[in-house]
Scaffold this motif. Structure first.
Motif, PDB file in Angstrom:
ATOM      1  N   GLU A  39       0.862  -1.185   0.000  1.00 29.97           N
ATOM      2  CA  GLU A  39       0.000   0.000   0.000  1.00 29.97           C
ATOM      3  C   GLU A  39       0.896   1.232   0.000  1.00 29.97           C
ATOM      4  OE1 GLU A  39      -3.281   2.257   2.795  1.00 29.97           O
ATOM      5  OE2 GLU A  39      -2.539   0.298   3.372  1.00 29.97           O
ATOM      6  N   LEU A  62       4.854  -2.231 -11.820  1.00 29.44           N
ATOM      7  CA  LEU A  62       3.736  -2.026 -10.901  1.00 29.44           C
ATOM      8  C   LEU A  62       2.471  -2.565 -11.554  1.00 29.44           C
ATOM      9  CD1 LEU A  62       4.362   1.675  -9.816  1.00 29.44           C
ATOM     10  CD2 LEU A  62       4.825  -0.359  -8.463  1.00 29.44           C
ATOM     11  N   MET A  64      -1.842  -3.102 -10.833  1.00 31.58           N
ATOM     12  CA  MET A  64      -2.998  -2.816  -9.992  1.00 31.58           C
ATOM     13  C   MET A  64      -4.216  -3.471 -10.634  1.00 31.58           C
ATOM     14  SD  MET A  64      -4.577   0.862  -8.763  1.00 31.58           S
ATOM     15  CE  MET A  64      -2.982   1.560  -8.801  1.00 31.58           C
ATOM     16  N   VAL A  69       0.510  -0.633 -14.506  1.00 31.26           N
ATOM     17  CA  VAL A  69       0.256   0.805 -14.372  1.00 31.26           C
ATOM     18  C   VAL A  69       1.574   1.548 -14.451  1.00 31.26           C
ATOM     19  CG1 VAL A  69      -1.885   0.575 -13.063  1.00 31.26           C
ATOM     20  CG2 VAL A  69       0.275   0.634 -11.843  1.00 31.26           C
ATOM     21  N   ALA A  72       1.812   4.848  -9.179  1.00 29.38           N
ATOM     22  CA  ALA A  72       0.846   4.629  -8.100  1.00 29.38           C
ATOM     23  C   ALA A  72       0.927   5.815  -7.144  1.00 29.38           C
ATOM     24  CB  ALA A  72       1.149   3.332  -7.358  1.00 29.38           C
ATOM     25  N   ASP A  76      -3.167   3.758  -2.981  1.00 28.97           N
ATOM     26  CA  ASP A  76      -3.258   2.630  -3.911  1.00 28.97           C
ATOM     27  C   ASP A  76      -2.645   1.380  -3.302  1.00 28.97           C
ATOM     28  OD1 ASP A  76      -4.432   4.221  -5.842  1.00 28.97           O
ATOM     29  OD2 ASP A  76      -2.613   4.451  -7.037  1.00 28.97           O
ATOM     30  N   THR A  77      -3.205   0.228  -3.630  1.00 27.16           N
ATOM     31  CA  THR A  77      -2.618  -1.061  -3.281  1.00 27.16           C
ATOM     32  C   THR A  77      -2.156  -1.701  -4.582  1.00 27.16           C
ATOM     33  OG1 THR A  77      -4.079  -1.306  -1.377  1.00 27.16           O
ATOM     34  CG2 THR A  77      -3.036  -3.305  -2.214  1.00 27.16           C
ATOM     35  N   VAL A  78      -0.870  -2.006  -4.670  1.00 26.18           N
ATOM     36  CA  VAL A  78      -0.272  -2.478  -5.919  1.00 26.18           C
ATOM     37  C   VAL A  78       0.591  -3.715  -5.685  1.00 26.18           C
ATOM     38  CG1 VAL A  78      -0.237  -0.218  -7.037  1.00 26.18           C
ATOM     39  CG2 VAL A  78       1.685  -0.900  -5.645  1.00 26.18           C
TER      40      VAL A  78
END
Length: 99
Positions: A39, A62, A64, A69, A72, A76-78
């Motif tokens: 996160e 990254l 998502m 993506v 972030a 954001d949770t990635v």
């Protein structure tokens, strides 16, 4: 003050290799330390930036919600793919640095 300087200011510090540009909290690790679910606590994270524990490891990719993506942002949770191994545990908070 220029618009870009205003957007990317960091409390009077210039962004660079010695100043962190963000922080992430690790939620889960996988792939023998080369993958993380994290996160974004604050700041902005791009592929190519580095995560720091004892050494700085570059971020390769990254993802998502199953899609790659370009960046972030806070909240954001990635899924983070790393170029090297990072010895970190769930719950750890890491700093993010520009290359």
């Amino acid at each position: 003050m220029g618009l870009l300087r205003y957007i990317f200011r960091r409390g009077g510090k210039k962004a660079g290799t010695d100043n962190p540009v963000g922080r992430i909290k690790i939620l889960r690790t996988y792939g023998e330390g080369t993958g993380l679910r994290a996160e974004i606590i604050d700041g902005l994270v791009y592929p190519g930036y580095r995560l720091s524990r004892k050494k700085r490891v570059p971020i390769r990719r990254l993802r998502m919600e199953g899609r790659d993506v370009d960046f972030a942002v806070e909240g954001d949770t990635v899924d983070v793919s790393l170029e090297g191994e990072l010895n970190a545990e769930p719950g750890d908070t890491l700093e993010v640095y520009i290359v």
